[in-house]
Design an enzyme around this catalytic site. Sequence first.
Site, PDB file in Angstrom:
ATOM      1  N   CYS A  74       0.864  -1.073  -0.069  1.00 20.09           N
ATOM      2  CA  CYS A  74      -0.091  -0.048  -0.007  1.00 20.09           C
ATOM      3  C   CYS A  74       0.671   1.236   0.140  1.00 20.09           C
ATOM      4  CB  CYS A  74      -0.808  -0.208   1.196  1.00 20.09           C
ATOM      5  SG  CYS A  74      -2.020   1.588   1.384  1.00 20.09           S
TER       6      CYS A  74
ATOM      7  N   CYS B 237       0.907   4.575   6.845  1.00 22.61           N
ATOM      8  CA  CYS B 237       0.241   4.393   8.427  1.00 22.61           C
ATOM      9  C   CYS B 237       1.148   3.649   9.260  1.00 22.61           C
ATOM     10  CB  CYS B 237      -1.200   3.754   8.368  1.00 22.61           C
ATOM     11  SG  CYS B 237      -2.136   4.553   6.802  1.00 22.61           S
TER      12      CYS B 237
ATOM     13  N   CYS C 288       0.562   0.072  10.130  1.00 23.15           N
ATOM     14  CA  CYS C 288       0.038  -1.051   9.261  1.00 23.15           C
ATOM     15  C   CYS C 288       1.100  -1.740   8.615  1.00 23.15           C
ATOM     16  CB  CYS C 288      -0.768  -0.233   8.403  1.00 23.15           C
ATOM     17  SG  CYS C 288      -1.647  -1.640   7.259  1.00 23.15           S
TER      18      CYS C 288
ATOM     19  N   CYS D 297     -16.946  -8.977   5.837  1.00 21.77           N
ATOM     20  CA  CYS D 297     -16.029  -7.742   5.344  1.00 21.77           C
ATOM     21  C   CYS D 297     -14.738  -7.810   4.601  1.00 21.77           C
ATOM     22  CB  CYS D 297     -15.490  -6.979   6.627  1.00 21.77           C
ATOM     23  SG  CYS D 297     -16.920  -6.943   7.872  1.00 21.77           S
TER      24      CYS D 297
ATOM     25  N   CYS E  47     -19.582  -5.832   3.467  1.00 19.63           N
ATOM     26  CA  CYS E  47     -18.749  -4.531   3.979  1.00 19.63           C
ATOM     27  C   CYS E  47     -17.389  -4.574   3.044  1.00 19.63           C
ATOM     28  CB  CYS E  47     -18.630  -4.338   5.512  1.00 19.63           C
ATOM     29  SG  CYS E  47     -17.564  -3.455   5.814  1.00 19.63           S
TER      30      CYS E  47
ATOM     31  N   CYS F 111     -19.162   2.538   8.446  1.00 23.16           N
ATOM     32  CA  CYS F 111     -18.322   1.742   9.859  1.00 23.16           C
ATOM     33  C   CYS F 111     -17.155   2.497   9.821  1.00 23.16           C
ATOM     34  CB  CYS F 111     -18.009   0.322   9.286  1.00 23.16           C
ATOM     35  SG  CYS F 111     -17.207  -0.419  10.471  1.00 23.16           S
TER      36      CYS F 111
ATOM     37  N   ARG G 277     -17.730  -2.538  17.729  1.00 21.81           N
ATOM     38  CA  ARG G 277     -16.846  -3.835  17.479  1.00 21.81           C
ATOM     39  C   ARG G 277     -15.614  -3.781  18.270  1.00 21.81           C
ATOM     40  NH1 ARG G 277     -16.975  -3.714  12.202  1.00 21.81           N
ATOM     41  NH2 ARG G 277     -19.268  -4.192  12.504  1.00 21.81           N
TER      42      ARG G 277
HETATM   43  N1  SAM Z   1      -6.798   0.606   3.297  1.00 20.13           N
HETATM   44  C1  SAM Z   1      -7.825   0.831   3.982  1.00 20.13           C
HETATM   45  C2  SAM Z   1      -7.839   1.973   4.851  1.00 20.13           C
HETATM   46  O1  SAM Z   1      -6.806   2.371   5.372  1.00 20.13           O
HETATM   47  O2  SAM Z   1      -9.006   2.627   5.082  1.00 20.13           O
HETATM   48  C3  SAM Z   1      -8.287  -0.445   4.433  1.00 20.13           C
HETATM   49  C4  SAM Z   1      -7.694  -1.255   5.175  1.00 20.13           C
HETATM   50  S1  SAM Z   1      -7.020  -0.919   6.803  1.00 20.13           S
HETATM   51  C5  SAM Z   1      -5.941  -2.113   6.964  1.00 20.13           C
HETATM   52  C6  SAM Z   1      -8.117  -0.848   7.702  1.00 20.13           C
HETATM   53  C7  SAM Z   1      -8.133  -0.587   9.225  1.00 20.13           C
HETATM   54  O3  SAM Z   1      -7.305  -1.602   9.756  1.00 20.13           O
HETATM   55  C8  SAM Z   1      -7.239   0.515   9.520  1.00 20.13           C
HETATM   56  O4  SAM Z   1      -7.933   1.845   9.472  1.00 20.13           O
HETATM   57  C9  SAM Z   1      -6.860   0.333  11.118  1.00 20.13           C
HETATM   58  O5  SAM Z   1      -7.819   1.050  12.018  1.00 20.13           O
HETATM   59  C10 SAM Z   1      -6.762  -1.100  11.349  1.00 20.13           C
HETATM   60  N2  SAM Z   1      -5.229  -1.880  11.464  1.00 20.13           N
HETATM   61  C11 SAM Z   1      -4.474  -1.944  10.591  1.00 20.13           C
HETATM   62  N3  SAM Z   1      -3.366  -2.509  11.125  1.00 20.13           N
HETATM   63  C12 SAM Z   1      -3.627  -2.244  12.373  1.00 20.13           C
HETATM   64  C13 SAM Z   1      -2.643  -2.892  13.577  1.00 20.13           C
HETATM   65  N4  SAM Z   1      -1.585  -3.441  13.616  1.00 20.13           N
HETATM   66  N5  SAM Z   1      -3.676  -2.910  14.731  1.00 20.13           N
HETATM   67  C14 SAM Z   1      -4.666  -2.551  15.010  1.00 20.13           C
HETATM   68  N6  SAM Z   1      -5.478  -2.197  13.910  1.00 20.13           N
HETATM   69  C15 SAM Z   1      -4.633  -2.018  12.729  1.00 20.13           C
HETATM   70 FE1  SF4 Z   2      -2.857   1.049   3.513  1.00 25.31          FE
HETATM   71 FE2  SF4 Z   2      -2.888   0.066   6.004  1.00 25.31          FE
HETATM   72 FE3  SF4 Z   2      -2.915   2.478   5.684  1.00 25.31          FE
HETATM   73 FE4  SF4 Z   2      -5.172   0.959   5.031  1.00 25.31          FE
HETATM   74  S1  SF4 Z   2      -4.147   1.256   6.793  1.00 25.31           S
HETATM   75  S2  SF4 Z   2      -4.112   2.801   3.749  1.00 25.31           S
HETATM   76  S3  SF4 Z   2      -3.846  -0.720   4.066  1.00 25.31           S
HETATM   77  S4  SF4 Z   2      -1.201   1.455   4.880  1.00 25.31           S
END
Ligand code: SAM
Ligand code: SF4
Length: 329
Positions: free
Chosen positions: A52, A56, A59, A96, A127, A187, A262
């Site tokens: 990606c 973040c 992530c 989802c 979802c 959501c 949730r």
């Molecule tokens: N890329 C899209 C986005 O960011 O909206 C969808 C996927 S993203 C992985 C969905 C959510 O997963 C993130 O907004 C975050 O809240 C959660 N998430 C990702 N990595 C995480 C982690 N290591 N611990 C807890 N929550 C996590």
């Molecule tokens: Fe990309 Fe992860 Fe950020 Fe979603 S949370 S935008 S998958 S880096």
Amino acid sequence: MIVKNKPTLEQLEEIYHQPFNKLLFQAQTIHRQNFGDEIELCKLLSIKTGSCPEDCKYCPQSGHYKTDIEKEKLMAMDQIVAHAKKAKSLGAKRFCMGAAWRNPPAHKMPELINIIKTIKDLGLETCMTLGMLSKDQANELATAGLDYYNHNIDTSEEYYPEIITTRDFQSRIDTLKEVANAGMKVCCGGILGMGETIKDRLSMLLSLANLDTPPASVPINRLVPVPGTPLGNKMDKAQVDIFDFIRTIAVARILMPTTRIRLSAGRKQMSDETQALCFLAGANSIFYGDKLLTTGNPEENTDLALLEKLGFAIEESQLQDKKTDESCV
Ligand code: SAM
Ligand code: SF4
Ligand code: DTB
């Protein structure tokens, strides 16, 4: 403390800092006025994994960090359908699907629409979480029948730039507006344990409650520290105190009485007792199945045993199916 209209941040702090039992009693009282003793089960599947472009810090799927995940292009329809059928047979109500995109590429929209229609035909609620959406994309997904769109604000507006620099907080709000305008249910939630303050957590909850369309569901994630990500070592530093975590859920329940809350990522690292307190505080939905997107989640049998022990309603068909089929979703 009882607040009639939307509280201010200061009032929310007062609610938060009440004696623990008083706070939980208030939250559970509001919970019982709006919900019974049942838990919503949602199944999660990563349909496009890793690489990606966003940064973040939490992530494992960000292309900016070196993590130990299997990167995958958009999953083939037959595989998605197989996962969805299995999820349904195990009793999940909602399916989802998550994709590691900044936004869905235009050329993938026809495939995504096909996926939505096919999963809906199986009789599951759908979802998706695909990143930012344009107005047209939101309308296309809604027309295909997508029920919910997950798009988290993740933390307070003030703390957001500490966690993500490739987009801003407002861009999240903009997509959430398009989602609601297109007629899909919102959501939207966040993560606790990224170094934010209690005030940041409450500010995040206020932003959620003050959205033009308040979320139908709010996922509260506890950071899962993944090695290789900038927050991967948060386990050694005090993450989020568990009582602060439970208090935050209670405030979410008080602030958003009819919203599904949730208890999302981080449950595998929680004791049964902690989860029971989260449910008492107002959480009434979980991700069900041994995998989230890339990280682990409790086994189905472990969850069913806990929910049974706590006396939550579990449909008999769900238990029967689980007894005859022990493999993962
Ligand atoms: N890329 C899209 C986005 O960011 O909206 C969808 C996927 S993203 C992985 C969905 C959510 O997963 C993130 O907004 C975050 O809240 C959660 N998430 C990702 N990595 C995480 C982690 N290591 N611990 C807890 N929550 C996590
Ligand atoms: Fe990309 Fe992860 Fe950020 Fe979603 S949370 S935008 S998958 S880096
Ligand atoms: C949400 O708030 N939590 C889910 C779902 N929405 C998509 C994702 C949790 C991901 C946890 C880290 C992982 O498994 O990669």
